[in-house]
Design an enzyme around this catalytic site. Structure first.
Site, PDB file in Angstrom:
ATOM      1  N   ASP A 192      -6.020  -0.685   6.045  1.00  0.00           N
ATOM      2  CA  ASP A 192      -5.550   0.697   5.761  1.00  0.00           C
ATOM      3  C   ASP A 192      -4.525   0.701   4.541  1.00  0.00           C
ATOM      4  OD1 ASP A 192      -6.375   2.740   8.132  1.00  0.00           O
ATOM      5  OD2 ASP A 192      -5.863   0.434   8.992  1.00  0.00           O
ATOM      6  N   ASP A 228       0.390  -2.700   1.949  1.00  0.00           N
ATOM      7  CA  ASP A 228       1.093  -1.451   1.288  1.00  0.00           C
ATOM      8  C   ASP A 228       2.155  -0.904   2.299  1.00  0.00           C
ATOM      9  OD1 ASP A 228      -0.748  -0.798   3.465  1.00  0.00           O
ATOM     10  OD2 ASP A 228      -0.712   1.532   2.609  1.00  0.00           O
ATOM     11  N   ASP A 244      -3.974  -6.680   4.494  1.00  0.00           N
ATOM     12  CA  ASP A 244      -3.798  -5.384   5.627  1.00  0.00           C
ATOM     13  C   ASP A 244      -5.110  -4.576   5.318  1.00  0.00           C
ATOM     14  OD1 ASP A 244      -2.677  -3.227   7.175  1.00  0.00           O
ATOM     15  OD2 ASP A 244      -2.269  -2.273   5.170  1.00  0.00           O
TER      16      ASP A 244
END
Length: 221
Positions: free
Chosen positions: A10, A167, A8
């Site tokens: 961000d 996250d 991922d």
């Protein structure tokens, strides 16, 4: 290349929260409200405009004013999205180690291409990134598995030789649906609603520096 490590963006590779938070606070300023501390805004950053407008203005997509504020937020963010954004501590070393050990790495993000690509380039990630799949690349975004499956196909790997790091609970859900093992990036934004230990990831990393042994174990390298 023996395996593909997908990340991922961000909250996993890049700490984009300072610039996202600044755009959120601009919306509060426009509404005559005082700015919120970055620590308050940070957990909502993985959800982009939706999460940050929820935090900054208590707006949801069901609200009539939401779309107007979403477009203004995105315009403000695009105008200043590489001011304070940086790679998380340990990420450059991790990416170099992955490449040195004969693995490929790529990015799968829900951020749309015209926002993601300039930041990827500004951070110098475009040179070695094997594949970049954005929120508008495929017909579905995470937690749907299609973006991960598309990334594997584009990079030339079977899903059995891929893993995904993220996250947000949606990242782990997408990995599971795609048949890929996963690592939860607990140092990222993680969101306010679901504790990391409930995500059912294969491993949980508390910094990027923790991750290489986990990658080796999951990919048998």
């Amino acid at each position: 290349m023996t395996a593909l490590v997908l990340f991922d963006f961000d909250g996993t590779i890049a700490d984009t929260a300072p610039d996202l938070g600044a755009a959120a606070n601009k919306q509060r300023e426009r509404a005559g409200l005082p700015p919120l501390p970055l620590d308050v805004l940070r957990p909502y950053s993985s959800a982009g405009a939706r999460g940050l407008l929820r935090c900054a203005l208590n707006l949801t997509p069901a609200d009539e004013a939401y779309e107007q504020h979403r477009l203004q937020f995105l315009a403000d963010y695009q105008a200043a999205m590489t001011v304070d954004t940086c790679l998380f501590d340990g990420v450059p070393e991790l990416l170099e180690q992955i490449s040195t050990q004969g693995l490929a790495w790529g990015i799968v993000t829900n951020k749309v291409t015209h926002l993601a690509q300039p930041i990827v380039t500004a951070l110098g990630l475009d040179k070695d990134c094997a594949v970049l799949v954005c929120g508008d690349t495929t017909a579905h975004a995470k937690p749907h598995p299609l973006p991960l499956l598309h990334a594997a196909q584009q990079a030339g790997f079977g899903t059995d030789r891929c893993l995904y790091v993220g996250d947000d609970i949606r990242d782990i859900q997408a990995a599971r649906a795609a048949g890929m093992p996963s690592i939860a990036a607990a140092y990222g934004y993680c969101g306010p609603d679901h504790p990391v230990d409930t995500w059912q990831a294969n491993h949980t990393a508390h910094s990027a520096r923790d991750m290489w042994p986990m990658i080796k174990q999951l990919m048998n390298v």
